[in-house]
Each structure stands twice: as structure tokens, then as C-alpha cells.
Design an enzyme around this catalytic site. Structure first.
Site, PDB file in Angstrom:
ATOM      1  N   LEU A  41       0.879  -1.156   0.000  1.00 29.21           N
ATOM      2  CA  LEU A  41       0.000   0.000   0.000  1.00 29.21           C
ATOM      3  C   LEU A  41       0.922   1.212   0.000  1.00 29.21           C
ATOM      4  O   LEU A  41       1.906   1.250   0.743  1.00 29.21           O
ATOM      5  CB  LEU A  41      -0.872   0.048   1.261  1.00 29.21           C
ATOM      6  CG  LEU A  41      -2.200  -0.669   1.256  1.00 29.21           C
ATOM      7  CD1 LEU A  41      -2.863  -0.563   2.624  1.00 29.21           C
ATOM      8  CD2 LEU A  41      -3.116  -0.136   0.185  1.00 29.21           C
ATOM      9  N   ASP A  42       0.614   2.183  -0.824  1.00 31.17           N
ATOM     10  CA  ASP A  42       1.452   3.374  -0.893  1.00 31.17           C
ATOM     11  C   ASP A  42       1.481   4.110   0.439  1.00 31.17           C
ATOM     12  O   ASP A  42       0.573   3.977   1.261  1.00 31.17           O
ATOM     13  CB  ASP A  42       0.923   4.319  -1.978  1.00 31.17           C
ATOM     14  CG  ASP A  42       1.022   3.715  -3.360  1.00 31.17           C
ATOM     15  OD1 ASP A  42       2.045   3.083  -3.654  1.00 31.17           O
ATOM     16  OD2 ASP A  42       0.064   3.878  -4.133  1.00 31.17           O
ATOM     17  N   HIS A  43       2.501   4.919   0.606  1.00 31.47           N
ATOM     18  CA  HIS A  43       2.695   5.759   1.780  1.00 31.47           C
ATOM     19  C   HIS A  43       1.426   6.557   2.098  1.00 31.47           C
ATOM     20  O   HIS A  43       1.030   6.695   3.250  1.00 31.47           O
ATOM     21  CB  HIS A  43       3.879   6.689   1.470  1.00 31.47           C
ATOM     22  CG  HIS A  43       4.154   7.740   2.468  1.00 31.47           C
ATOM     23  ND1 HIS A  43       3.662   9.024   2.339  1.00 31.47           N
ATOM     24  CD2 HIS A  43       4.869   7.724   3.608  1.00 31.47           C
ATOM     25  CE1 HIS A  43       4.073   9.742   3.367  1.00 31.47           C
ATOM     26  NE2 HIS A  43       4.806   8.975   4.146  1.00 31.47           N
TER      27      HIS A  43
END
Length: 186
Positions: A41-43
């Protein structure tokens, strides 16, 4: 071992960070030793992240050939029109090729969702809405790129399910797993 973790906004999906200043990572949440993310999951995305110490299981969870559906609640800028949802449902052409068809539907405000820190900037003159998107592949920033391609930029992105594992059924008494919390799964 399989672990479900509710990744907060702003946390990297890795255990170390060499940037200066260092950003928050998975190491700060007391996760069991020797588990690694099965997918990412992206930042700037939140929600369900599965971690495992089993490489074969990680492959089954992440390889598009296994078609594990991933469900996202997406707050978008703008008012979704039927034709925009139809494009999402039939597949969106991105710069790296067409996506698989997605399930896409308009949501009322999600019934239970924790506040984001920092909050999404509210603007009186710009409408926003919530969508639920279910995809079976996992390209880099795919959901954000899909919504942008149909004219609905993403403001907030929360993954609520991977396969049969749902974030809203993993907490105490079958409720929500709170941000930063984790639990072992059977």
C-alpha cells in the site's frame, strides 16, 4: 503465519527507511518477527495490509493470475457520473496498458471510517464523493491512476478487503481493526 494490519496513512510498507528524516515504517507497530508484506500500500494509502512469513502464500495473495480481489473505498474529487463508472467497470487504458475490468459503485459516506491524520483538505466549492472499487490486479498506484483517468482525482484511498479478509470484520467482536492495530489470522 498470516497477519492482518490496518496500515495508517503516512506509514511505509517496509521495515526500514534510509531517508532523512526517517519516515514511519512497519517496524514501529510490534508486528511478529519474520513477516513481510504480501503486496503493498502506498505511503499515502491506508487500510488492510496482509503480512506473512510464507513465500508461497504471499505469491498466492499477490500474483494477478490468482485474481485475489482487492476492495478499496476511494474518496474522489468531483461527482461521479454513470459514464465514468462504466469506464472503470470496463477497464481503463493507462500509460502501461489497459486495466482489467473493475467493480465500481458509488458509496454513501462510508458508515465507519476513522479520521485521517492529516485530514483531507475540505473545500466548499469542490464536491467530493466516495466510490467502492474492486480490482484483481495490483499495478503501481493503480486505483489512483484509474480514477484520475476518468476525471475523478483520488483524495483518500482505504483498502478494506483482500480476498476473503475484510478490515471491517477483523477487530474486536468482529468490528473494525483500528489504524495501527494487527492480528493473526487463521
Amino acid at each position: 503465519m498470516l497477519v492482518a494490519f490496518n496500515k495508517p496513512y503516512g506509514v511505509l510498507c517496509q521495515f526500514t527507511d534510509r531517508s532523512i528524516p526517517p519516515r514511519p515504517t512497519l517496524a514501529g507497530f510490534g508486528l511478529p518477527p519474520d513477516v513481510y508484506p504480501a503486496g503493498r500500500l502506498d505511503h499515502d494509502s491506508e487500510g488492510l495490509l496482509l503480512l506473512t512469513d510464507d513465500g508461497a502464500l504471499a505469491h498466492r495473495l499477490t500474483d494477478p493470475r490468482h485474481k485475489q480481489p482487492k476492495a478499496y473505498w476511494v474518496q474522489v474529487e468531483g461527482e461521479p457520473r454513470g459514464e465514468q463508472l462504466d469506464v472503470l467497470r470496463s477497464g481503463v487504458t493507462l500509460n502501461d496498458g489497459p486495466t482489467r475490468p473493475a467493480q465500481a459503485r458509488r458509496l454513501d459516506q462510508p458508515p465507519v471510517l476513522w479520521p485521517r491524520d492529516p485530514p483531507v483538505r475540505y473545500r466548499k466549492t469542490v464536491l467530493d464523493a466516495w466510490l467502492e472499487l474492486v480490482i484483481s490486479e495490483g499495478r503501481n498506484r493503480q486505483v489512483r491512476r484509474m480514477t484520475a483517468a476518468v476525471g475523478l482525482p483520488t483524495l483518500r484511498l482505504v483498502r478494506v478487503a483482500v480476498g476473503r479478509h475484510r478490515l471491517d470484520a477483523l477487530g474486536e467482536a468482529g468490528g473494525w481493526l483500528a489504524p495501527g492495530q494487527w492480528r493473526r489470522l487463521e
